[in-house]
Write an enzyme that holds these catalytic residues in place. Sequence first.
Site, PDB file in Angstrom:
ATOM      1  N   GLY A  31       0.852  -1.187   0.000  1.00 26.81           N
ATOM      2  CA  GLY A  31       0.000   0.000   0.000  1.00 26.81           C
ATOM      3  C   GLY A  31       0.878   1.222   0.000  1.00 26.81           C
ATOM      4  N   PHE A  33       1.836   3.131   2.496  1.00 25.79           N
ATOM      5  CA  PHE A  33       2.808   3.196   3.594  1.00 25.79           C
ATOM      6  C   PHE A  33       3.177   1.823   4.125  1.00 25.79           C
ATOM      7  CE2 PHE A  33       0.134   7.048   3.871  1.00 25.79           C
ATOM      8  CZ  PHE A  33       1.112   7.983   3.570  1.00 25.79           C
ATOM      9  N   SER A  34       2.949   0.789   3.338  1.00 30.72           N
ATOM     10  CA  SER A  34       3.215  -0.538   3.887  1.00 30.72           C
ATOM     11  C   SER A  34       3.538  -1.570   2.820  1.00 30.72           C
ATOM     12  CB  SER A  34       1.988  -1.024   4.663  1.00 30.72           C
ATOM     13  OG  SER A  34       0.975  -1.414   3.767  1.00 30.72           O
ATOM     14  N   ASN A  35       4.198  -2.636   3.270  1.00 35.90           N
ATOM     15  CA  ASN A  35       4.344  -3.854   2.474  1.00 35.90           C
ATOM     16  C   ASN A  35       3.755  -4.976   3.294  1.00 35.90           C
ATOM     17  OD1 ASN A  35       5.614  -2.930   0.144  1.00 35.90           O
ATOM     18  ND2 ASN A  35       7.616  -2.927   1.157  1.00 35.90           N
ATOM     19  N   LYS A  52       2.201  -7.168   8.105  1.00 33.99           N
ATOM     20  CA  LYS A  52       2.067  -5.850   7.474  1.00 33.99           C
ATOM     21  C   LYS A  52       3.116  -4.950   8.108  1.00 33.99           C
ATOM     22  CE  LYS A  52      -1.294  -2.140   6.661  1.00 33.99           C
ATOM     23  NZ  LYS A  52      -2.704  -1.788   6.542  1.00 33.99           N
ATOM     24  N   ASP A 150     -13.176   1.873   4.595  1.00 33.61           N
ATOM     25  CA  ASP A 150     -12.545   1.648   3.294  1.00 33.61           C
ATOM     26  C   ASP A 150     -12.793   0.231   2.772  1.00 33.61           C
ATOM     27  OD1 ASP A 150     -11.227   2.452   1.034  1.00 33.61           O
ATOM     28  OD2 ASP A 150      -9.215   2.240   1.850  1.00 33.61           O
TER      29      ASP A 150
HETATM   30  N1  LIG Z   1      -4.186 -10.493   6.084  1.00 29.03           N
HETATM   31  C1  LIG Z   1      -3.792 -10.501   4.814  1.00 29.03           C
HETATM   32  N2  LIG Z   1      -3.611 -11.671   4.149  1.00 29.03           N
HETATM   33  C2  LIG Z   1      -3.196 -11.651   2.854  1.00 29.03           C
HETATM   34  N3  LIG Z   1      -2.963 -10.543   2.122  1.00 29.03           N
HETATM   35  C3  LIG Z   1      -3.130  -9.358   2.726  1.00 29.03           C
HETATM   36  C4  LIG Z   1      -3.553  -9.263   4.093  1.00 29.03           C
HETATM   37  N4  LIG Z   1      -3.649  -7.969   4.422  1.00 29.03           N
HETATM   38  C5  LIG Z   1      -3.315  -7.284   3.321  1.00 29.03           C
HETATM   39  N5  LIG Z   1      -3.004  -8.096   2.296  1.00 29.03           N
HETATM   40  C6  LIG Z   1      -2.603  -7.699   0.921  1.00 29.03           C
HETATM   41  O1  LIG Z   1      -1.794  -6.536   0.995  1.00 29.03           O
HETATM   42  C7  LIG Z   1      -2.431  -5.434   0.309  1.00 29.03           C
HETATM   43  C8  LIG Z   1      -2.136  -4.142   1.045  1.00 29.03           C
HETATM   44  O2  LIG Z   1      -2.589  -4.259   2.383  1.00 29.03           O
HETATM   45  P1  LIG Z   1      -3.302  -3.044   3.139  1.00 29.03           P
HETATM   46  O3  LIG Z   1      -4.471  -2.583   2.326  1.00 29.03           O
HETATM   47  O4  LIG Z   1      -3.580  -3.456   4.537  1.00 29.03           O
HETATM   48  O5  LIG Z   1      -2.134  -1.955   3.074  1.00 29.03           O
HETATM   49  P2  LIG Z   1      -2.266  -0.363   3.108  1.00 29.03           P
HETATM   50  O6  LIG Z   1      -0.872   0.188   3.168  1.00 29.03           O
HETATM   51  O7  LIG Z   1      -3.178   0.031   4.219  1.00 29.03           O
HETATM   52  O8  LIG Z   1      -2.930  -0.068   1.715  1.00 29.03           O
HETATM   53  P3  LIG Z   1      -3.530   1.333   1.185  1.00 29.03           P
HETATM   54  O9  LIG Z   1      -2.401   2.280   1.050  1.00 29.03           O
HETATM   55  O10 LIG Z   1      -4.136   0.931  -0.135  1.00 29.03           O
HETATM   56  O11 LIG Z   1      -4.560   1.749   2.200  1.00 29.03           O
HETATM   57  C9  LIG Z   1      -3.913  -5.821   0.217  1.00 29.03           C
HETATM   58  O12 LIG Z   1      -4.530  -5.219  -0.916  1.00 29.03           O
HETATM   59  C10 LIG Z   1      -3.837  -7.332   0.088  1.00 29.03           C
HETATM   60  O13 LIG Z   1      -3.586  -7.709  -1.261  1.00 29.03           O
END
Ligand SMILES: Nc1ncnc2c1ncn2[C@@H]1O[C@H](COP(=O)(O)OP(=O)(O)OP(=O)(O)O)[C@@H](O)[C@H]1O
Length: 348
Positions: A31, A33-35, A52, A150
Amino acid sequence: MSNLTAVRVHGNSKDSPAKIVFTGSKICGSGRFSNVYSTMMIVPEEMRVAIKNVWSTTEDARMQTEDCAEVQILSKLYHPAIANLLYYFTRDGDTESQKLHCLVLDFMPADMAKLRESGVKFDVLDAKVYSYQLFSAIAYLSSKNVVHMDVKPNNIVINHETGLLKLADFGNARRLDSEERRGPSYQVTRFYRPPELLFGCEHFTCAIDVWSVACVSFEFIANSTLFKARSTADQISLLIDVFGYPSDDDIKGMKIRRPRVGRKKARTIEKFTSNILDSVMYEMLNKTLVYNPTKRLSADEVLALPFYDAVRMRPPLKRSNGGSVPEIIVTYLQKKLAERLGNSREAH
Ligand SMILES: Nc1ncnc2c1ncn2[C@@H]1O[C@H](COP(=O)(O)OP(=O)(O)OP(=O)(O)O)[C@@H](O)[C@H]1O
């Protein structure tokens, strides 16, 4: 192999940080701010988990992982249809001042968006099974006064083999301290954003998740996005085209000013979707895709609709891959029934 120290969530509050060991890891999502990685945890328990890694920004460089909003919210939640937080720990980032907040979560093999991109088409039973689990997740959230903010295909992780689903990414989730709370109205990804937020409401309720889950449920059924516009103004025009100009009652319920947009007669959701669905599906959409949040069915009420009769069948129906409708749904229903019986006993 990584050897670290982590805090266990939902354990005894006096638990001291414990050794945590993972082996092998593969990126499974990212995402802003994250992998997110898929990895095998071998200590303290053996299970596949998602980690995460959220990197701190310069402004919150001193923040402790336990104080991150996502950790704060998730540590008070536990539900079968949520990617639950199991452990958390902190790691050094690439630079000296940067920290990684690491959340150990329930893992699922794919998200809904990726499944759709890879060509998976959900049949009607699977669509109902997934939609049911999503509504049960947000029914639980609303019982905890939490709004996800979201719900969208990338944030819905699925094991398509077992038919189990979990709502993920609580990075935008909020606790509604009183019944409603002020907040910016641009939240929620546009296609799934409810009308009250599109029209600028800042006093929202858990009903916003109901709108988003209804849109995603349509996507499971029809394998296409329901309301897909290129800008906020186009998204509003699309809703006005389908539902007409909001009535005075709707405007009051949405807590918004009278929208400055052209008036149109409602085309109806049936005509807009070329009548491709059957009547019980339209009943679900017509009772959830309602302008006025106070008139939108609550997630708990949606779960009782005839649309989900197939999900409640005993013995459980067989899915197209030969497996059964997941037992977890039946367990959830039994728990709900027990709660209702308990309440009515108390009332007498
Ligand atoms: N519990 C999980 N199990 C498997 N895959 C996951 C899980 N959580 C997240 N992912 C994968 O990682 C991706 C990014 O996770 P997440 O949406 O939590 O990150 P984020 O940084 O908050 O994203 P964004 O910037 O879009 O809000 C998800 O779209 C999904 O494909």
